[in-house]
Design an enzyme around this catalytic site. Sequence first.
Site, PDB file in Angstrom:
ATOM      1  N   GLU A 115       0.828  -1.225   0.000  1.00  0.00           N
ATOM      2  CA  GLU A 115       0.000   0.000   0.000  1.00  0.00           C
ATOM      3  C   GLU A 115       0.854   1.264   0.000  1.00  0.00           C
ATOM      4  OE1 GLU A 115      -3.879  -0.744   2.422  1.00  0.00           O
ATOM      5  OE2 GLU A 115      -2.303  -1.999   3.247  1.00  0.00           O
ATOM      6  N   GLU A 135      -4.387  -8.796   4.207  1.00  0.00           N
ATOM      7  CA  GLU A 135      -5.038  -8.311   5.432  1.00  0.00           C
ATOM      8  C   GLU A 135      -6.250  -9.133   5.844  1.00  0.00           C
ATOM      9  OE1 GLU A 135      -3.727  -6.358   3.167  1.00  0.00           O
ATOM     10  OE2 GLU A 135      -2.889  -4.535   4.042  1.00  0.00           O
TER      11      GLU A 135
HETATM   12  C1  LIG Z   1      -2.676  -1.359   7.606  1.00  0.00           C
HETATM   13  C2  LIG Z   1      -2.312  -2.521   6.769  1.00  0.00           C
HETATM   14  O1  LIG Z   1      -3.201  -2.597   5.691  1.00  0.00           O
HETATM   15  C3  LIG Z   1      -2.370  -3.757   7.570  1.00  0.00           C
HETATM   16  C4  LIG Z   1      -1.231  -4.662   7.286  1.00  0.00           C
HETATM   17  O2  LIG Z   1      -0.295  -4.388   6.595  1.00  0.00           O
HETATM   18  S1  LIG Z   1      -1.330  -6.134   8.104  1.00  0.00           S
HETATM   19  C5  LIG Z   1       0.162  -6.955   7.702  1.00  0.00           C
HETATM   20  C6  LIG Z   1       0.153  -7.502   6.348  1.00  0.00           C
HETATM   21  N1  LIG Z   1       1.307  -8.356   6.192  1.00  0.00           N
HETATM   22  C7  LIG Z   1       1.210  -9.666   6.422  1.00  0.00           C
HETATM   23  O3  LIG Z   1       0.179 -10.205   6.719  1.00  0.00           O
HETATM   24  C8  LIG Z   1       2.500 -10.431   6.275  1.00  0.00           C
HETATM   25  C9  LIG Z   1       2.673 -11.345   7.449  1.00  0.00           C
HETATM   26  N2  LIG Z   1       3.930 -12.030   7.396  1.00  0.00           N
HETATM   27  C10 LIG Z   1       4.111 -13.118   6.623  1.00  0.00           C
HETATM   28  O4  LIG Z   1       3.272 -13.550   5.867  1.00  0.00           O
HETATM   29  C11 LIG Z   1       5.433 -13.814   6.747  1.00  0.00           C
HETATM   30  O5  LIG Z   1       5.950 -13.509   8.012  1.00  0.00           O
HETATM   31  C12 LIG Z   1       6.470 -13.393   5.679  1.00  0.00           C
HETATM   32  C13 LIG Z   1       6.017 -13.925   4.322  1.00  0.00           C
HETATM   33  C14 LIG Z   1       6.630 -11.897   5.640  1.00  0.00           C
HETATM   34  C15 LIG Z   1       7.841 -13.999   6.042  1.00  0.00           C
HETATM   35  O6  LIG Z   1       7.709 -15.369   6.243  1.00  0.00           O
HETATM   36  P1  LIG Z   1       8.928 -16.236   6.839  1.00  0.00           P
HETATM   37  O7  LIG Z   1      10.162 -15.882   6.109  1.00  0.00           O
HETATM   38  O8  LIG Z   1       8.468 -17.643   6.852  1.00  0.00           O
HETATM   39  O9  LIG Z   1       9.168 -15.716   8.310  1.00  0.00           O
HETATM   40  P2  LIG Z   1       8.158 -15.680   9.548  1.00  0.00           P
HETATM   41  O10 LIG Z   1       8.656 -16.646  10.568  1.00  0.00           O
HETATM   42  O11 LIG Z   1       6.742 -15.765   9.127  1.00  0.00           O
HETATM   43  O12 LIG Z   1       8.395 -14.194  10.061  1.00  0.00           O
HETATM   44  C16 LIG Z   1       9.654 -13.802  10.607  1.00  0.00           C
HETATM   45  C17 LIG Z   1       9.392 -12.910  11.786  1.00  0.00           C
HETATM   46  O13 LIG Z   1       8.816 -11.706  11.301  1.00  0.00           O
HETATM   47  C18 LIG Z   1       7.629 -11.404  12.005  1.00  0.00           C
HETATM   48  N3  LIG Z   1       6.709 -10.733  11.081  1.00  0.00           N
HETATM   49  C19 LIG Z   1       6.409 -11.070   9.812  1.00  0.00           C
HETATM   50  N4  LIG Z   1       5.550 -10.172   9.281  1.00  0.00           N
HETATM   51  C20 LIG Z   1       5.304  -9.267  10.244  1.00  0.00           C
HETATM   52  C21 LIG Z   1       4.502  -8.099  10.310  1.00  0.00           C
HETATM   53  N5  LIG Z   1       3.808  -7.659   9.261  1.00  0.00           N
HETATM   54  N6  LIG Z   1       4.473  -7.425  11.479  1.00  0.00           N
HETATM   55  C22 LIG Z   1       5.204  -7.835  12.536  1.00  0.00           C
HETATM   56  N7  LIG Z   1       5.992  -8.933  12.524  1.00  0.00           N
HETATM   57  C23 LIG Z   1       6.030  -9.635  11.397  1.00  0.00           C
HETATM   58  C24 LIG Z   1       7.099 -12.773  12.437  1.00  0.00           C
HETATM   59  O14 LIG Z   1       6.234 -12.650  13.534  1.00  0.00           O
HETATM   60  C25 LIG Z   1       8.389 -13.475  12.782  1.00  0.00           C
HETATM   61  O15 LIG Z   1       8.768 -13.052  14.065  1.00  0.00           O
HETATM   62  P3  LIG Z   1       9.541 -14.044  15.073  1.00  0.00           P
HETATM   63  O16 LIG Z   1      10.805 -14.407  14.369  1.00  0.00           O
HETATM   64  O17 LIG Z   1       9.710 -13.236  16.293  1.00  0.00           O
HETATM   65  O18 LIG Z   1       8.632 -15.228  15.259  1.00  0.00           O
END
Ligand SMILES: C[C@H](O)CC(=O)SCCNC(=O)CCNC(=O)[C@H](O)C(C)(C)COP(=O)(O)OP(=O)(O)OC[C@H]1O[C@@H](n2cnc3c(N)ncnc32)[C@H](O)[C@@H]1OP(=O)(O)O
Length: 722
Positions: A115, A135
Amino acid sequence: MAEVKVSMEVGNDGVAVITISNPPVNALAIPVISGLIDKFDEAARRNDAKAIVVTGKGGKFSGGFDINIFEKVHKTGDVTLLPNVSIELVVSKVEDSKKPVVSAIEGLALGGGLELAMGCHARIAVPKTQLHLPELTLGVIPGMGGTQRLPRLIGLSKAVEMMVVSYQNQSCLKKGKKLGLIDAIVPPEDLLEVSRLWAREIAEGHKPWIRSLYRTDKLGSQSETREILKIAREQARKIAPNVPQHQACLDAIEDGIIHGGYYGLLREIEISKKLVSSDTSKSLIHVFFAQRATSKVSNVTDIGLKPRQLKKVGVIGGGLMGSGIATALIVGNIYVVLKEVNSEYLLKGIKMVEANVHGLVTRGKLTRDKADKALSLLKGVLDYSGFKDVDMVIEAVIENISLKQEIFSDIEKVCPPHCILATNTSTIDLNIIGEKTSSQDRIVGAHFFSPAHIMPLLEIVRTDKTSAQVILDLMTVGKIIKKVPVVVGNCPGFAVNRAFFPYGQSSHILVNLGVDLFRIDRAITSFGLPMGPFLLADVAGYGVSLLAGKVLVDAFSDRTFQSPLLHLLVKSGRNGKNNGKGLYIHEKGSKPKPDLSVLPVIEESRRLTNMMTNGKPISVTDQEIVEMILFPVVNEACRVLDEGIIIRASDLDIASVLGMGFPSYRGGIIFWADLVGPKYVYTSLKKWSELYGNFFKPSTYLEERALKGIPLSAPASSKARL
Ligand SMILES: C[C@H](O)CC(=O)SCCNC(=O)CCNC(=O)[C@H](O)C(C)(C)COP(=O)(O)OP(=O)(O)OC[C@H]1O[C@@H](n2cnc3c(N)ncnc32)[C@H](O)[C@@H]1OP(=O)(O)O
């Protein structure tokens, strides 16, 4: 912890490069957001900066808004903790900037990350970048302008598809370029250079300066909009019947199209704030963190051990489970020797593996080349000659204690001393299986869920003697083969089958109390499980249920309901889907239909148990059906917690979601019980135990916590077996 920072450098070319650094995924945490605002202000002020590039450090643009902030809102109930990042950052500092902004995207641009990029005036990305608005998987909607800018950049129909219908799939970058989400795809080494040049060219008027929020060229007519949204709403009702975020996302999109993008942004913020406080969002965000927490196991992952590489695995038994496990391993690039007792069974097992692999190709999960490579890693054997150099054996034969004991004695002799000796038993105590060996430190449970090459859960069962190295190795293999490993302690049924053992039993109690069997299945599926307990029995086959159930019935006889129904069904020649005769009619290509010819068998069961007062069925609502089936599961889950079979309640939540299909939007079995209220669960079970007996009797753990007002998930047990 690595330092969270946003840095800026202005080059001789007059381009300010703003870089986000918040490892591991450059999440947009509060300091990142304020850092970005500061740096954009500074770039706006500086005369030497004519244009701006925003990028992420470490090969990742941004994993999106910091999900920890949502969790804080859930814990405190304070929505004001949500920063106004959409207007204050993306609109005011980026999109409305007096200097053009280009995003240089590498690795991933997810959620708020994408975004932020959409607020820029152009987007340059490298191949294999993930672009995704996930999301909805967190129970919220895109809250940094995604609901408004995506339709304007790629058209409403594609935007709805990406955000609402296929929101769980990663988007293809090439498609993103074709649709106009990305302006150019360049090799990683050229990313910054091309982005800088692009930004300068916008500043100099050689490239268009596009504010996507104000675009209308890709939005169709009013009637097209109405039609697309109508279809999307219908689809959303089908794919996500019990959650609010899909319809809410469509509301924000629709309002923005009718009243303009800026109004849409304000609606998006309003809706996001409301959704963040919903039980759905609390549950889904709990599941997000619960899943990641499973990879931290004290005294295993925090003591400096390094996982050993397991290159070759022996799988014993080529039945449904063995062939599924072998499939998962070869697809994960691990060499497998599959052992069976005779060539007929071996051939059958290999055919099943081939069918599994081809099924993955058909469903687009595997390319043909990778499938061929995977199948080349499989070798079938009829003796242990191929086991001399295996790093792990996974035994997957039927649930027969003496057979398993014999196999473990054999493999202890033929396999090398470092080899992990694992069993895929779903119920039997590991100490009994390993009783006749002297290798207790390398005996471990590798409990896969059927079909093993598809179901994501791997329950790793350890005994008091299993070494930390063995657990770490198995956790690592689990991740390589794309499972979520959850480490649990040893007891009959372990964590998942133990906790869910009352699930089938309570449904049989209800049937014998006169409740329509097919209605029970409907109530459970409406609650959100993929299938009800009786369709599940049909799919698994009654033989399997009876065999696995027996171990648990023997172990927990004080709280067992012995229904004659499955025996009567078997006696009447039925064995579920496998022999084409079950409680349902299973026809290829259509949904299972209730087989009403089974009703006399059900009547016979009711006659034998004689549980209905004056022969009259009890009167229950659908909600009561769900509660009478799932509260006993909560009760047993409490015992699992109390006995320290798992280290954290959230492990059982994730295991129930990934192993049993408990709806993730309800957060898992314990999280759901805490939302419903331990006191309500307790008083309901107490009432039913008085009416229908010991099966429903609340456990001490549940009783204590309900009466003291302590959540079931609150850590307390000092009895942990892990
Ligand atoms: C206002 C907005 O519209 C709202 C948003 O943006 S909501 C957020 C949207 N983003 C997401 O949903 C992405 C979520 N993350 C993921 O899908 C996966 O973590 C990823 C594809 C980025 C990486 O995957 P992978 O390499 O397997 O690592 P993964 O173990 O999942 O994550 C590594 C660390 O990053 C953290 N992390 C990943 N994405 C994060 C995020 N968006 N916020 C905070 N922490 C996050 C995980 O909690 C993890 O922390 P830890 O090591 O303490 O357990």
